[in-house]
Motif scaffolding. Structure first.
Motif, PDB file in Angstrom:
ATOM      1  N   ILE A 101      70.917 -52.624  -7.915  1.00  0.00           N
ATOM      2  CA  ILE A 101      71.993 -53.282  -7.166  1.00  0.00           C
ATOM      3  C   ILE A 101      71.631 -54.746  -6.938  1.00  0.00           C
ATOM      4  CG2 ILE A 101      73.185 -53.366  -4.935  1.00  0.00           C
ATOM      5  CD1 ILE A 101      72.888 -50.292  -4.824  1.00  0.00           C
ATOM      6  N   ARG A 102      70.376 -54.983  -6.645  1.00  0.00           N
ATOM      7  CA  ARG A 102      69.910 -56.362  -6.450  1.00  0.00           C
ATOM      8  C   ARG A 102      70.157 -57.194  -7.711  1.00  0.00           C
ATOM      9  NH1 ARG A 102      64.925 -55.361  -4.678  1.00  0.00           N
ATOM     10  NH2 ARG A 102      65.297 -55.827  -2.472  1.00  0.00           N
ATOM     11  N   ARG A 103      70.084 -56.550  -8.862  1.00  0.00           N
ATOM     12  CA  ARG A 103      70.304 -57.234 -10.143  1.00  0.00           C
ATOM     13  C   ARG A 103      71.765 -57.141 -10.596  1.00  0.00           C
ATOM     14  NH1 ARG A 103      65.331 -58.223 -12.588  1.00  0.00           N
ATOM     15  NH2 ARG A 103      63.560 -57.223 -11.554  1.00  0.00           N
ATOM     16  N   HIS A 104      72.630 -56.673  -9.680  1.00  0.00           N
ATOM     17  CA  HIS A 104      74.071 -56.577  -9.945  1.00  0.00           C
ATOM     18  C   HIS A 104      74.380 -55.601 -11.080  1.00  0.00           C
ATOM     19  CE1 HIS A 104      74.496 -59.993  -7.267  1.00  0.00           C
ATOM     20  NE2 HIS A 104      73.627 -60.666  -7.999  1.00  0.00           N
ATOM     21  N   ARG A 105      73.627 -54.502 -11.123  1.00  0.00           N
ATOM     22  CA  ARG A 105      73.866 -53.434 -12.094  1.00  0.00           C
ATOM     23  C   ARG A 105      74.324 -52.203 -11.313  1.00  0.00           C
ATOM     24  NH1 ARG A 105      74.486 -56.565 -16.278  1.00  0.00           N
ATOM     25  NH2 ARG A 105      72.839 -58.140 -16.305  1.00  0.00           N
ATOM     26  N   PHE A 106      75.622 -51.883 -11.427  1.00  0.00           N
ATOM     27  CA  PHE A 106      76.217 -50.831 -10.605  1.00  0.00           C
ATOM     28  C   PHE A 106      76.635 -49.636 -11.458  1.00  0.00           C
ATOM     29  CE2 PHE A 106      77.226 -55.014  -8.780  1.00  0.00           C
ATOM     30  CZ  PHE A 106      76.577 -54.896  -7.554  1.00  0.00           C
ATOM     31  N   VAL A 107      76.542 -48.454 -10.871  1.00  0.00           N
ATOM     32  CA  VAL A 107      76.961 -47.240 -11.567  1.00  0.00           C
ATOM     33  C   VAL A 107      78.474 -47.082 -11.471  1.00  0.00           C
ATOM     34  CG1 VAL A 107      74.793 -46.015 -11.230  1.00  0.00           C
ATOM     35  CG2 VAL A 107      76.581 -45.832  -9.506  1.00  0.00           C
ATOM     36  N   LYS A 108      79.043 -46.388 -12.446  1.00  0.00           N
ATOM     37  CA  LYS A 108      80.460 -46.055 -12.453  1.00  0.00           C
ATOM     38  C   LYS A 108      80.591 -44.537 -12.519  1.00  0.00           C
ATOM     39  CE  LYS A 108      81.838 -50.368 -12.659  1.00  0.00           C
ATOM     40  NZ  LYS A 108      82.532 -50.999 -11.513  1.00  0.00           N
ATOM     41  N   MET A 109      81.232 -43.935 -11.492  1.00  0.00           N
ATOM     42  CA  MET A 109      81.364 -42.487 -11.417  1.00  0.00           C
ATOM     43  C   MET A 109      82.837 -42.100 -11.361  1.00  0.00           C
ATOM     44  SD  MET A 109      78.085 -41.731 -11.265  1.00  0.00           S
ATOM     45  CE  MET A 109      78.023 -40.027 -10.750  1.00  0.00           C
ATOM     46  N   GLU A 110      83.675 -42.780 -12.189  1.00  0.00           N
ATOM     47  CA  GLU A 110      85.126 -42.581 -12.101  1.00  0.00           C
ATOM     48  C   GLU A 110      85.571 -41.155 -12.379  1.00  0.00           C
ATOM     49  OE1 GLU A 110      84.806 -45.327 -14.833  1.00  0.00           O
ATOM     50  OE2 GLU A 110      85.428 -47.084 -13.702  1.00  0.00           O
TER      51      GLU A 110
ATOM     52  N   GLU B 260      75.095 -47.098 -17.033  1.00  0.00           N
ATOM     53  CA  GLU B 260      74.091 -47.492 -16.049  1.00  0.00           C
ATOM     54  C   GLU B 260      73.352 -46.279 -15.495  1.00  0.00           C
ATOM     55  OE1 GLU B 260      71.712 -49.451 -13.212  1.00  0.00           O
ATOM     56  OE2 GLU B 260      72.699 -50.130 -15.056  1.00  0.00           O
ATOM     57  N   VAL B 261      74.052 -45.189 -15.287  1.00  0.00           N
ATOM     58  CA  VAL B 261      73.410 -43.996 -14.744  1.00  0.00           C
ATOM     59  C   VAL B 261      72.343 -43.475 -15.697  1.00  0.00           C
ATOM     60  CG1 VAL B 261      75.135 -42.388 -15.693  1.00  0.00           C
ATOM     61  CG2 VAL B 261      73.813 -41.755 -13.639  1.00  0.00           C
ATOM     62  N   ASP B 262      72.586 -43.592 -17.020  1.00  0.00           N
ATOM     63  CA  ASP B 262      71.596 -43.157 -18.007  1.00  0.00           C
ATOM     64  C   ASP B 262      70.429 -44.140 -18.091  1.00  0.00           C
ATOM     65  OD1 ASP B 262      73.020 -40.841 -18.761  1.00  0.00           O
ATOM     66  OD2 ASP B 262      74.317 -42.021 -20.093  1.00  0.00           O
ATOM     67  N   LYS B 263      70.724 -45.414 -17.902  1.00  0.00           N
ATOM     68  CA  LYS B 263      69.641 -46.408 -17.884  1.00  0.00           C
ATOM     69  C   LYS B 263      68.707 -46.154 -16.707  1.00  0.00           C
ATOM     70  CE  LYS B 263      72.239 -50.053 -20.272  1.00  0.00           C
ATOM     71  NZ  LYS B 263      72.831 -51.402 -20.187  1.00  0.00           N
TER      72      LYS B 263
ATOM     73  N   ASP C 151      80.602 -45.394  -5.579  1.00  0.00           N
ATOM     74  CA  ASP C 151      79.982 -44.685  -6.701  1.00  0.00           C
ATOM     75  C   ASP C 151      78.491 -44.456  -6.465  1.00  0.00           C
ATOM     76  OD1 ASP C 151      82.322 -44.471  -8.236  1.00  0.00           O
ATOM     77  OD2 ASP C 151      82.107 -46.524  -8.940  1.00  0.00           O
ATOM     78  N   GLU C 152      77.836 -45.418  -5.818  1.00  0.00           N
ATOM     79  CA  GLU C 152      76.416 -45.252  -5.501  1.00  0.00           C
ATOM     80  C   GLU C 152      76.224 -44.084  -4.544  1.00  0.00           C
ATOM     81  OE1 GLU C 152      73.926 -46.747  -6.835  1.00  0.00           O
ATOM     82  OE2 GLU C 152      74.782 -48.533  -7.773  1.00  0.00           O
ATOM     83  N   VAL C 153      77.151 -43.929  -3.596  1.00  0.00           N
ATOM     84  CA  VAL C 153      77.082 -42.835  -2.629  1.00  0.00           C
ATOM     85  C   VAL C 153      77.263 -41.499  -3.339  1.00  0.00           C
ATOM     86  CG1 VAL C 153      78.169 -41.798  -0.602  1.00  0.00           C
ATOM     87  CG2 VAL C 153      77.885 -44.292  -0.746  1.00  0.00           C
ATOM     88  N   ILE C 154      78.203 -41.438  -4.273  1.00  0.00           N
ATOM     89  CA  ILE C 154      78.453 -40.192  -5.020  1.00  0.00           C
ATOM     90  C   ILE C 154      77.219 -39.797  -5.824  1.00  0.00           C
ATOM     91  CG2 ILE C 154      79.786 -39.179  -6.907  1.00  0.00           C
ATOM     92  CD1 ILE C 154      82.188 -40.821  -5.931  1.00  0.00           C
TER      93      ILE C 154
END
Length: 637
Positions: A228-237, A159-162, A270-273
């Motif tokens: 986020i509105r489209r329920h697409r969330f980033v993962k920064m694990e 998602e981050v690359d998208k 993850d969004e905050v990071i």
């Protein structure tokens, strides 16, 4: 199916609202013979069967379009406009690639290739060539195009690359919310709300970044909100931030919380990071510890006064606000101790940046209203440098502009005009549409240009630009002039008038003001309000610009037109601490947002010492015009 020319001819007749169009004028417009137009009209007649319309020939006069069924004809025209618009847009390969990327990334669902081809009105072979370009673009962001039998195409990747792809390729995913004017306005309001949230957070945290970085953060956050509105969330694990990022994490948390509360969304850590990392890479450090809330309030008050008088909103320029805040801190101390700075470049700054200097004077007067005597020109010139830099930065980046289109017909009939203007001028972000009956209720000042396709409207309102229903190259130049304000030496020369020229004696400054005002009043260009405003401005800032030249002007916009009155004196007179023998009285019209550009062009004249000296040697109106013409013809050549 109609050709592009035939579709445009039909839309010409539809826009004419039942008027007869001579075939000769139609042939001249499309640069083809009358016989070719006659063939086109026959094709149109055949196409219109069952459309609720009929193209009728009027002997020896031309043709007119008669509407038989209103609802049926409107539906047909809407369909024709949509097809015409899409065909025009998709003729460009880069536009098709952007459309494909948008379609695939918008909701992250499979999309069949035949659907894409149909939507863009292209063949499958052409789509295949475009998909090769799509794959190449995606690879730059570590993304890949996946094809699954019976499902279609899908973009694979993080998602981050998208989001990086979305931002870097300038993709728009709000089409379903921006098709209609009200929804488009809502989208722009949302961005402005994000900007305000971000700006306030930066000021509260004393977080210094460049204006470019600030604009990039707005894009980052607005993209995050939409995803986020489209329920697409980033993962920064795999990302963990140490104490070095403490300030950025706190600021990012504050921004995300404020934005998501405003738009009723739920965000993750993850969004905050991700935002904190973005902030960390954009921060600019300064030796100053902070700007107090009091100073911040003073700066904002001063910029609001500039917005009120000059119709220029600089309140969102974070760099300017911080720079002015840091400048005011020592300035207040200097005023208190009566140790004001000297500036050997004062007159150079006034001559080369007259508008910035005037803004600085207004700002200083608003920020320091109780400091006794007006601030010295030397101190004001230092403040002027901040405004000059801000305006220079603004002019080198593409600014968004808005246009008001006056059209009494159906809204759907303006789609092609809007499309053409958007293609010509990428900086135009919106085109509002109103009927002529609503003109009296509309505030023109909020638009960069007002245009119409109706001659009756243009004849009634001098400042409304008339263009064709299908705009041509000449119309492009008209709109460009309206957006930019000035484009030729004549635009400057028109501001001088023989009736506003004086050569003779004057005993002092007050007499010169009286002489020039009397000439302006005799020409019915202004009343006593202008006179009082000029005297008021003299108490705020010095009107001496060096080279024995003074420029009088009102404290605010008053007159209906822009003009320049000129006095050339036989002998120099005392002008505060200086000597003057050439005086300009400049008044900027109140109904033209871009009229202030005159100050920029005047700088070429008032900084030209040789031209001012030549005017003293030959003090005639004809020589003035000859001098001005030579200067500006060289500029606009």
């Amino acid at each position: 199916m109609l050709t592009r020319r035939q579709a445009e001819i039909l839309l010409d007749f539809y826009a004419a609202q039942g008027s007869i169009l001579p075939l000769k004028s139609v042939s001249q417009k499309y640069a083809v013979s009358v016989r070719t137009i006659q063939n086109d009209l026959q094709c149109i007649r055949n196409e219109l069967k069952g459309s609720g319309m009929e193209l009728c020939s009027i002997s020896s006069k031309g043709c007119l379009l008669q509407i038989r069924e209103e609802a049926q004809s409107s539906a047909y025209i809407r369909s024709l406009l949509k097809a015409h618009q899409q065909n025009y847009y998709f003729s460009d390969a880069s536009s098709r690639v952007k459309y494909i990327l948008s379609a695939l990334l918008q909701d992250d669902v499979y999309k069949k290739s035949e659907e894409l081809a149909d939507e863009m009105f292209i063949s499958k072979s052409r789509l295949s060539a475009d998909l090769a370009s799509v794959k190449q673009t995606l690879s730059q962001y570590r993304l890949s195009l996946h094809s699954r039998p019976y499902h279609g195409l899908y973009v694979e990747g993080l998602e981050v690359d998208k989001r990086r792809c979305i931002i870097k390729e300038h993709l728009n995913f709000n089409s379903e919310r921006t098709e209609e004017g009200a929804d488009a306005e809502q989208g722009y309001e949302e961005i402005n709300e994000i900007k305000e949230i971000l700006l306030q957070a930066m000021m509260d945290s004393y977080y210094r970044i460049s204006d470019v970085a600030f604009q990039n953060l707005i894009i980052h956050i607005s993209t995050a909100v939409e995803r986020i509105r489209r329920h697409r969330f980033v993962k920064m694990e795999q990302v963990s931030l140490n104490e070095e990022f403490e300030m950025e994490l706190e600021l990012a948390e504050h921004i995300m919380r404020a934005c998501c509360e405003r738009f009723q969304l739920v965000y993750s850590a993850d969004e905050v990071i991700l935002l904190a990392l973005n902030l960390y890479g954009k921060r600019e450090y300064d030796n100053e510890e902070y700007i107090t809330a009091e100073i911040n309030s003073l700066v904002y008050e001063g910029l609001m006064q500039i917005k009120k008088i000059y119709h220029t909103d600089l309140t969102n320029d974070l760099n300017l606000r911080i720079s002015l805040g840091l400048h005011i801190l020592p300035l207040l101390a200097r005023i208190k101790t009566e140790t004001t700075l000297k500036n050997i470049m004062t007159y150079t700054i006034k001559q080369s940046c007259p508008l910035a200097f005037d803004m600085a004077s207004t700002f200083a007067n608003a920020v320091l209203p109780k400091q006794g005597d007006k601030l010295s020109d030397d101190e004001v010139s230092y403040i002027a440098l901040h405004f000059s830099y801000s305006m220079d930065q603004e002019s080198t980046t593409e600014k968004t502009k808005s246009i008001l289109l006056v059209n009494t017909g159906k809204k759907s009939s303006t789609i092609l005009v809007q499309q053409k203007i958007m293609q010509w001028f990428p900086s135009v972000r919106e085109i509002d549409i109103i009927s002529s009956s609503m003109l009296q209720q509309k505030d023109f000042q909020s638009y960069n240009a007002v245009i119409t396709t109706e001659p009756s409207v243009a004849n009634k309102y001098e400042k409304i630009v008339l263009i064709n229903y299908f705009p041509n190259e000449s119309d492009l130049q008209k709109v460009d002039l309206a957006l930019r304000g000035f484009s030729s030496a004549k635009d400057i020369l028109d501001k001088f008038h023989a009736s506003l020229f004086y050569h003779g004696k004057a005993k002092d400054k007050q007499e010169v003001i009286d002489i020039l005002y009397q000439k302006v009043q005799a020409a019915h260009l202004a009343d006593e309000e202008l006179y009082r405003s000029i005297l008021l401005h003299e108490t705020i800032a010095s009107s001496y610009f060096g080279n024995c030249l003074a420029i009088l002007h009102p404290e605010k916009l008053i007159t209906d037109t822009t003009f320049i009155a000129v006095a050339v004196l036989d002998e120099k007179i005392r002008w505060e601490e200086d000597q003057v023998n050439v005086v300009f009285l400049v008044s900027i019209e109140k109904d033209n947002l871009l009229a202030y550009k005159l100050w920029h062009y005047l700088s070429y004249l008032i900084s030209n010492e040789a031209a001012i000296q030549a005017l003293n040697q030959t003090p005639t109106y004809e020589h003035l015009i000859e001098t001005v013409k030579k200067i500006y013809e060289d500029i606009f050549r």
